[in-house]
Structures are given as structure tokens and as C-alpha cells.
Design a protein around this motif. Sequence first.
Motif, PDB file in Angstrom:
ATOM      1  N   UNK A   1       0.861  -1.170   0.000  1.00 41.73           N
ATOM      2  CA  UNK A   1       0.000   0.000   0.000  1.00 41.73           C
ATOM      3  C   UNK A   1       0.898   1.220   0.000  1.00 41.73           C
ATOM      4  N   UNK A   2       0.581   2.156  -0.853  1.00 46.12           N
ATOM      5  CA  UNK A   2       1.375   3.375  -0.891  1.00 46.12           C
ATOM      6  C   UNK A   2       0.440   4.556  -1.069  1.00 46.12           C
ATOM      7  N   UNK A   3       0.635   5.558  -0.241  1.00 48.09           N
ATOM      8  CA  UNK A   3      -0.205   6.744  -0.328  1.00 48.09           C
ATOM      9  C   UNK A   3       0.711   7.961  -0.354  1.00 48.09           C
ATOM     10  N   UNK A   4       0.602   8.732  -1.406  1.00 42.69           N
ATOM     11  CA  UNK A   4       1.439   9.910  -1.557  1.00 42.69           C
ATOM     12  C   UNK A   4       0.589  11.148  -1.720  1.00 42.69           C
ATOM     13  N   UNK A   5       0.935  12.177  -0.972  1.00 40.69           N
ATOM     14  CA  UNK A   5       0.325  13.474  -1.185  1.00 40.69           C
ATOM     15  C   UNK A   5       1.474  14.410  -1.546  1.00 40.69           C
ATOM     16  N   UNK A   6       1.409  14.959  -2.742  1.00 49.00           N
ATOM     17  CA  UNK A   6       2.550  15.717  -3.250  1.00 49.00           C
ATOM     18  C   UNK A   6       2.097  17.107  -3.680  1.00 49.00           C
ATOM     19  N   UNK A   7       2.723  18.114  -3.123  1.00 48.53           N
ATOM     20  CA  UNK A   7       2.429  19.492  -3.521  1.00 48.53           C
ATOM     21  C   UNK A   7       3.156  19.832  -4.813  1.00 48.53           C
ATOM     22  N   UNK A   8       2.517  20.618  -5.652  1.00 44.23           N
ATOM     23  CA  UNK A   8       3.157  21.083  -6.887  1.00 44.23           C
ATOM     24  C   UNK A   8       3.403  22.574  -6.706  1.00 44.23           C
ATOM     25  N   UNK A   9       4.604  22.982  -7.032  1.00 47.38           N
ATOM     26  CA  UNK A   9       5.012  24.385  -6.889  1.00 47.38           C
ATOM     27  C   UNK A   9       3.855  25.332  -7.235  1.00 47.38           C
TER      28      UNK A   9
ATOM     29  N   UNK B   1      -2.003  23.671  -6.134  1.00 50.66           N
ATOM     30  CA  UNK B   1      -2.183  22.408  -6.830  1.00 50.66           C
ATOM     31  C   UNK B   1      -1.404  21.275  -6.163  1.00 50.66           C
ATOM     32  N   UNK B   2      -2.037  20.117  -6.120  1.00 48.40           N
ATOM     33  CA  UNK B   2      -1.377  18.959  -5.514  1.00 48.40           C
ATOM     34  C   UNK B   2      -1.968  17.681  -6.090  1.00 48.40           C
ATOM     35  N   UNK B   3      -1.309  16.598  -5.827  1.00 50.42           N
ATOM     36  CA  UNK B   3      -1.855  15.300  -6.226  1.00 50.42           C
ATOM     37  C   UNK B   3      -1.827  14.322  -5.056  1.00 50.42           C
ATOM     38  N   UNK B   4      -2.807  13.453  -5.060  1.00 48.01           N
ATOM     39  CA  UNK B   4      -2.867  12.396  -4.056  1.00 48.01           C
ATOM     40  C   UNK B   4      -3.041  11.087  -4.801  1.00 48.01           C
TER      41      UNK B   4
END
Lengths: 202, 800
Positions: B314-322, B355-358
Motif C-alpha cells: 500500500x502506498x499513499x502519496x500526497x505531493x504538492x506542486x510548486x 495544486x497537488x496530487x494524491x
Amino acid sequence: MKINFLNLKTMKTIKFYAMAVIAIAMLASCSNDDDATPDPVEEEEAITRVVITFTNQANATDTVVLTWNDDDGDEVVDDNEKTVVGTFAASAVYDAVLGLFNEAEDFLDEDILADQASIDAHFFVYATTLNFTMVRADGTGATRTDNNKLGVSTTWTAGAAGTGTISMELYHESPSVDDSDGFGTAAGDDTDIDISFDAEIQ
Amino acid sequence: MKHNLLVVVLCFFSTIHSQNCTYTFIGEVIDFHDSTPMSGATIHNETNNSYTAADINGKFSIKNLCNGKLVLVISHVGCETKRVEVDILGDSYKKILMEHHTEELEEVAVTSNVIKKTTVTAQETILKSETLAQYSSQSLGDALKEVPGVYSINTGSTIVKPIINGMHSSRILILNNGVRLQDQEWGIEHAPNIDINSANQISVIKGSGALSYGGDAIGGVVVINPSRIIRKDTLYGRTIIGGQTNGKGYNVSSTLNKNYESGWFAQIQGSYKRNGDFKAPDYNLTNTGLNSKGVSARFGKNNFQSGFEVYYSYLENEIGILRSAHIGSIKGLANSINAPRPLFVENFSYDISQPKQEVIHHLFKASYYKRFKNFGKIDVQYDYQNNHRFEFDIRRGGRSIKPAIDLELQTHTISLNAKKDNNLERKYNFGGLVRYQNNFANPDTGVRRLIPDYDKYDFGGYFTTEWKLNDHFIADAGLRYDFSRIDALKFYRTATWEERGYDIQFPDLVIEVLRNQVLTDPTFDYHNISGALGVKYKFNAKNYILGNYTLSSRAPNPSELFSDGLHHSAARIEIGDLRMDSERSNRISGTYGYSSSKFDIQVESYYNQINNFIYIIPSPLGIVPLIRGPFPIWEYVQTDAWFFGVDVNTNYQITPQWYTNHKLSFIKGYDKIADLPLIDIPPFTTINSITYSKSNWNNFTTSLQSEWAFEQNEFPDEFNFTVPIANEDDIDVDLSPPPAYHLMHFQSEITLPMFKQSSLNIRFSVDNIFNTNYRNYLNRLRFFADDLGRNFRLQLQFNY
């Protein structure tokens, strides 16, 4: 190659595993109703219609209406989707009001003027090559926390006759805006509207 | 008399004894996998503590046995010792199966750190567990750059996609513990969903030589393996704790393994990574935080003759974009490129906002294998993956909390592989797979779907063989066929549908006509053939060469077929094409390797000719005035392309303490038809390091590394454009590559022994020592901000 290496017991075991695996796969894939037709997405933030209505302060029947209507729904501002009805009279003073729509929805009311946070996130910037001066006439319901008026209501004073353009931009989350010259300036380029109309002062 | 009687009685008894104990046991010791007799096997008869040996035919006999139980312990050089109990009932015979190729047959690891290549003749590089541990706080893409010829295409510093020999995304196949990763890899901002801490060993194979995994790996294959199973009673683990100054990041990762001599094993691993806004030398990179959580667990039984494994990760990533990378129009892009500083620079924060991605990725697999006498091994596997991607944009009226993209990709695969290795000099592999994939684009986003709903069916079969012709010469070959069908349901704007001529070419695809939109049902089949042919020739212990030819084919991905909309961070409208055909690559490669105690070098070169190469270029339609501002149109096209490159890796041991490492790689990629250089081709780069190590100072090592990336001077200048703005100056959009840069990095480590069998490894490193301002051509945020400034990192690793 010899095939008889598979004795009956192993065959059974393999068969069992294979069946189990296929069964799981089938169950899991059946959980999606593949055959259903998907619903079309209603674009919530699309702006499909822009109307700027200028009314002569001295003569309410003297109006100039600049309209763009996204007839084909592709978000592209095609020239044949823009209409300009009326001409400005030299030296006359016009009150301008803005209308923004997403299909039937009043975009201006619902998305921009809904609350103070939405007001603070927006700013209109105008520009023209015609001989105009302009001041902002927004009330408190359209003024940002930083005291810059949004530019929904404006007052335009026409100068000498000529032909040219009037353009309008809607900025979203600009890091700094300034309404001091009436037309307004904003930093950044995150625009939600960027449109220009041909117009004439007679 | 008395004495005589005693003798008689004794004789009588002994006669009785010998009368019942006249049986002979004949044993035959043979090799399990190829049935050859195991001559010289030692047989220890535990019942009476005597020894005998098997003859040239693997046979032995034990005479004068009584009925009852006989316990034999059979041993042979290189074999696991085997204990057999035989019930003697009269003269008996038993066949005893031994296996003395367990190492070659890859079943048992003597230690967990055995280096086992996946291929024989392909250009393969292995990254070991110790190397991977250095990247515990980073991503897979960062670690793979250890391999010469592997770069990464980044969106910031946390979304890192590997580029192998100039190719990325769908042209690279990533296998995680035997499962082909299906995680919407078509997108350039979609980083592989792998927790680097779950990997124990990674193989990077350039080109598509590993046909058993797939035939469409035009760029290469990345094989990620968890730790190998040790068949002994043991409990061991590893915990890594790290912190870094840039982004105030911290990370924890822990792995625990339990193994039993009976073959049972279990492993559990978890990791957590967090960082806030990174910092370029001169400013904060606002909204570049990361929050990553990963867990994996597996258990099973691993024996020589059979085994199984169940694995879940299981992998969960929350990543902010500049923040500054969110731009409203092409004007914004042009201004950002020319701005000395990004538009939004705020104080440091751990907050991740739009903006971000999950992305949430589940991977489940169950596999079983059985080894058959005088044949080889068969394994079956089922795996399921669920990849759920949310992208959040800056939206109006509280909608920012609602994802603008919400895609759920589910994949089921059943595969079967057979390996015939009873003759280790002529190995044969064959197998196949069936795969079903469903993509669901949630309509609740309030934004038109970028990728439509679709079902995809794959079927593939392959045959490969490996021939060891003599001690110097190994050849291998393979053939694979893949069928794939994609069945989508997509809404097109009527204007677009007609503009592209689809209304004339595909009138039957329309199943529903709505106002301004049509619902279509594109269904396409692709048949792909791939093949490989390779040789390895070892001149002597020091020199070898590899030669390889591969043919690979890749069906277009959903993005290349269906894209149709605004790509915000790229400030362009991207358009796919339903008429796309499969790409076909012909790649030839040659490798020379030399190694001696003081010096080693590997030189890898390749030429890859790709017909129907799919890539995105500015469209002749130019720039369209959207209501939100002007945007250029880019469209996917097919052309013929070629890639050529050389990668060199060399180590030189100057003195027992000092050694140097040098890596360089050069690559050229061209669109043959347009006669233009391809975009996003890595520039010439060379990485050189000098290391001092002293093992009797608790394995102290310190090194200084220089990373020098040249300016990419082969860029399709035609991709730069000018935006005419009514009543204003035209805007020039210059996408040209940034200038060359040179960075210095420092690293040092020491391993302290702790209590019994435990150790503590302390690693300190400094990246970008001189806090150099630079922009990387292959970082898509280079238009908006500088890359990372100086970073101090400290990492503690406990092995227990």
C-alpha cells in the motif's frame, strides 16, 4: 518434452488454484458496471457567456452591449461568437455592468460575489485603445479586503471619436492587484477570462 | 563343556541374527532437476554409523540389513544434506532425489545479498540493498540515476520518473515483486508508485531483452525485488531514520523478516516520509511538500520443490506542486520563463495545498510454484492493483477541495510461466498472461474527463531460450506475441469530433448525440510481435562482450489516443489521436566489459530505430484564444525516430584506500521524418567521484562527487513560438534548454558494531555543497523556479 510429470494430485491442486484465481478475478471485475453509459460532465467552472452592458447616464436608451456566447461549447473565443451592439457617443458618460454565465447559471453571483473569500480571490482588469477614462463604481459587495474594487461596476467617459478595442481580463488569485488608475493592473497571468471586443466612439 | 555350550549358544544366536539380517538395500541418488546420477554422494548410515559412497551411476548398496527402519544421511558437494528414512522389508530399493543446482536454479539464497541478474545477454545493472539504503528519503527515480544512461524527468523534486536511454513513461516497464506496475504511467507527472524502502535489489535492463515481462519495454525494464528468502531459522530487520535540512524533511522506514528452516517466511515493512517546502538557493519553493506512507507485507513458503507467496503493498502519496507552476495561460508561461523569481514565494510551511496530487496504490499478489522432476518449474500468479489518482487544482468557490482529476485504474492479471531447466546448458522458458483493466473517471469532478472510462484486455504469450554453448559463449533468443484491446467510452465536443475528421472516419463510433457533445465508443485492437536475440562471449576472466538485437512493439496508451483538453501545468492543450498505431522498435546494442582487481570498465552502446514513434509536438493549429486566455495546441503525432547513445562506467582503485568512479553518458535522439532533434533528450552528463575508505575504521567511507550536466544544444527550436497579443507586444515563448551546471556533493559513512549481530550505520551527506543556482532541462518546473539548493542529510540505519 514429457508431459506426464503432472500427476493427478498436482493437476488437481493447480486446477484448484486456477479456478480460485479466476473466480476472484471475475468477482472483482464484475463489481464495475461496465455496460452503463457514463454521465456527461457538467463543467462547473466554465464561462460560456460574457456580457458587458454600457448605459449612457444621460440617456438610458443609448446602450452598447458587448457579448460573447460560446455557441459550440468549446471554450474557444471564435470571432463569430462575439457581438457588439451599439456605438459610444463622444463625450458621453456610461455606466457599465458585467454579466458572466455558465450556461443558465449566474457565474458572477455564484462564483465571484458569493462571499468575501471569493471576492478577494478575483480582480477584473480592463484595457482599451479607444479614448476612454474609467473609474470603478463597485459597492462594498464587490470590494476586496485590500480595498481594491473588483471592477464589476465601472463608469466610462468617452473622449474623441475613433475605432479600437475594449478588453477585459479576470484574474484569479493574483498575488497583487491595483485599481488606482481605474482600468486596474494585476500581477501574474492566471486569468479566467481574457477577451477583447471591437468598439467604436462616434 | 560349559564353554563349548556357550560358544554353541552364541553361534546359534548369531545365526538367528544373521538369518533375519541378510537383506540388501540398493539406493540410487539422482539429481532432481535433470535426473543425472550423483556419483560420489556420501551416504551415512545413522542406524549403525557406517559410511558408503555412491558409484558412478549414483548407486550404492547396504548389505546385511534386518527388517526395520534405516536412517540415511546423504550429502554431496554443493547440495543441501538430505536425511531419509527407509523402511526395510526384505531387499529394498529406493530412488533418492537430491538437488545440487539450487543456486543456479535461483531457489535458495545462501545470504540475502546474492547478486542475481535477471538476464544473461542484456545491458543490465544491479543496484544493491546498500546503495538503495542511501536513497531511503528519496524516490525510485533518484536511485536509478546511479546507473549510467538513466536520467529522470521530474516535476519538482518529489515527482521523479526514470528515463532509460532517452525514454520514459509507457516505454518503461516496472516490475514490483513480479507484478507489472499499472499506475497510469502514461502521464509525465505520474511518478511510479513504488516505495524505495520496500526494495532490496533493483535491476535496470536497458532495452526490451526481458521478454517474459512484456514486449513493449522499448526503453527498458526495471525489476524491483524484495529481499530473498533465506531458508533458516532467523529473525532480522532494518530501521532507517533520516532527516534533512532542505524542506525540513524526515523519514522513517523499518523492515522485519522472520524465516524458518522449513521454508516458511514472513516480512513486514513500513515507511513514512514527510517534508515541507523545499528551498532553492535564493527562495522558498512554495507548496513543494510531500507526505508519503507505505506499508507492505508478505508471507509464504519457499521450498525447493514448491512454494507460494502472498504479497500486499500500500502506498499513499500526497505531493504538492510548486504554487507558481499553476498558470492561467501561455502569457503566464512566457512571463515565468523570463522572471528572475517565481511569482509566489511564501514562508516555509509543511502545508500541502492546491495544486497537488494524491495517489493511493494497492498491490496484491498471490503466487504458487512447483518444480517437476526432470523438467523444471511452473509458476502461476494472480495479481490485482488499484491505482486511485486525485489531482487538485486551484479552483473557485470552495471547489479547490474537490479533485479536478479523479481516476481509478484497476488491473487484474493471471500469468503462468514455465521454465524448463533440467539441462542447464539449454534452458527454455514459456508462458503467458491474461489481463483485464478498467479505468473509471469520476464525473463528480465538474471538469471534463482528461482520460475516458475504458476497459482494456490483454493477452500475451512468449517463448525464450538460453543456450550455454561452451564456457565462453552463451546465446539467448525469444519471441513474444501480445494482443490488446481497448474499449473506451468517451465524450467529444462535437466541434472537436468534426475538426479532426473523426465524423467522417469513425461515424459508427458515435452512440449518443448530446448538445455540443457526442458520446463515442472507440474500440481498437492491437497485435504486437516482439523478439530478442543476444550473445555473451567471455574471452577470459577479465574481458567479455555482449551483443543484442531486440524488436519490441508498444500499443498506444490512453493518453496518446484520447487526450483532449487543457493541461494546466504545461500551459497547453493536448490532443491525442484515435488513428495511432503501435510503435515498433529495432534496437541493437553492444557492450564491452573489463574487470581486474584494480580497474574495471563497462562500455554500453546502442542504436534504437523506432517506427511510428509517438510524441507530442506543437500543432499547426497554433494558438487558440480560449476564454481564459491564449493556449497553444500540442498534438500527439507518429513519426520515425532514432536514438543512439553510449554509457560508460569505470572504477579505478588507486591505493587500497582510495578509489575513483567515473560515469558518463551521451545520447542523441532524432525525429527522422522532420529531421529535428527530439525534445526532452538528456544532455551529456558526467559524474565523477573520489572515495576514501578504510575498513578497519569501522568501515569508514567518505567521498566527494562532481556532477556536470552540459547544456542540451540539440533542441527543436521550432517548438519555441511567439504569441501575438492584440494591441500589445507579441510574447515570445522560449522553451530552450537551460545552461550547463556543475554541482558538488559530499558523502560520508561509518558502520559501528552494536550488540550481537547488530550494527549502526551513520551516513552524513551534503548535496549541492556550493548552493549553486541551476535549472535542470528535464525538470518540468524549470520554467518557474530554480532547482534545490544546499541540503544536509543525516541518516541512521540500524541493522539487527
